[in-house]
Design an enzyme around this catalytic site. Structure first.
Site, PDB file in Angstrom:
ATOM      1  CE  LYS A 183       0.885   1.334   4.569  1.00 20.85           C
ATOM      2  NZ  LYS A 183       1.356   2.499   5.044  1.00 20.85           N
ATOM      3  CG  ASP A 229      -0.757  -0.450   8.374  1.00 19.60           C
ATOM      4  OD1 ASP A 229      -1.808   0.438   8.627  1.00 19.60           O
ATOM      5  OD2 ASP A 229       0.227  -0.167   7.881  1.00 19.60           O
TER       6      ASP A 229
END
Length: 294
Positions: free
Chosen positions: A12, A139
């Site tokens: 990401k 995350d």
């Protein structure tokens, strides 16, 4: 009975990152926009006879013991679904750079949860896997869901956002990495001079305005990264034609958004002498996904 599952685990980038507070347990509360990218690790999980979890990786610096997020994810999955009498090997092919702010360890944990769910035919839904992921790292739920999400709380409160307009992403990783813990410690000492206008970014996403969004990107942790290379790569990306540039997460990777692939490739050539690693990638709409099961 299936013996092996192969999972792609995208990394990401953060299109913005603000710190909004500190909880009593010491965790920082954030407000960030995260986008999954096609730069990904590959996680292969194979059933074995006996009992235990065995990690291997093509990067020697990646730990293969029970501190690895993939190991933690597998142990949690075994415990939660009563599979303690099982044994697996987990092989990780790393493409995501380490200490880069691109969620490499979290992506691997997400890949393990998604892969084990398929391999052992547990049938857990995404919400259940995300709840498990929160116990591993903030995350991990995002790396399970993927796409583009606004993340709040400690990063676990996710809201799906309109797709990022089509673009090409150049990622430049300095030779030196940044410890997440050290990055937040420096922020606590120094604070932030400027903060991202997250509501503006949300409007630009809704409007499909890539340039408006790129110009508004901001990361409060970039101010305290402590690496000259981060500033130099940021400037080199902008001078190379990026619509906007920013450090991802706690760093040290810096990325730029480009409308045209040819411009992105041209900029890449200008970065090889300054960065330890340079990648060309693009946004993806998924998180960890099974690509083979046999």
């Amino acid at each position: 009975m299936k013996k092996t599952v192969i999972v792609d685990a995208p990394g990401k980038i953060n299109l913005s990152l603000d710190i909004t507070g500190v909880r009593e347990d010491g965790y920082h509360e954030i407000d960030t926009i995260m986008q999954a990218v096609d730069l990904r690790d590959t996680v292969t999980i194979t059933r074995m006879s006996g009992k235990g979890i065995f990690i291997s990786c093509d990067r020697p610096r990646v730990p293969s013991d029970d501190t690895n997020y993939a190991h933690i994810a597998a142990r949690l999955f075994f415990d939660r679904f009563g599979l303690d009498a099982s044994a697996i090997s987990i092989d990780i092919q790393k493409r995501l750079p380490m200490q880069a702010g691109m969620g490499g360890g979290s992506a691997d944990a997400a890949g393990v949860l998604v892969g084990m769910n398929a391999l052992f035919e547990v049938g857990a839904d995404m919400e259940t896997l995300c709840r498990l992921g929160r116990e591993i790292g903030a995350d991990v739920p995002f790396c399970i869901m993927g796409g583009i999400q606004r993340a709040r709380g400690i990063g676990e409160q996710l809201t799906r956002l309109p797709d990022l307009p089509k673009c090409h992403i150049v990622v430049a990783k300095p030779t030196a990495g940044v410890s997440t813990k050290e990055s937040y410690r420096r922020y606590d000492q120094q604070g932030a001079v400027r903060r991202p206008d997250t509501e503006l970014l949300l409007r630009k996403l809704k409007e499909g305005d890539l340039h408006g969004l790129a110009k508004g990107m901001y990361n409060v942790l970039e101010e305290v990264a402590g690496l000259d290379e981060v500033c130099k790569l940021h400037e080199r990306l902008l001078s190379g034609g990026a619509a906007g540039a920013m450090m991802s997460g706690s760093g040290s990777a810096v990325f730029g958004l480009f409308e045209k692939r040819s411009h992105a490739r041209h900029c890449m050539r200008r970065l090889y002498d300054q960065a330890g690693m340079v990648f060309l990638t693009h946004p993806v709409g998924c998180g960890a996904v099974v690509v083979d099961l046999f």
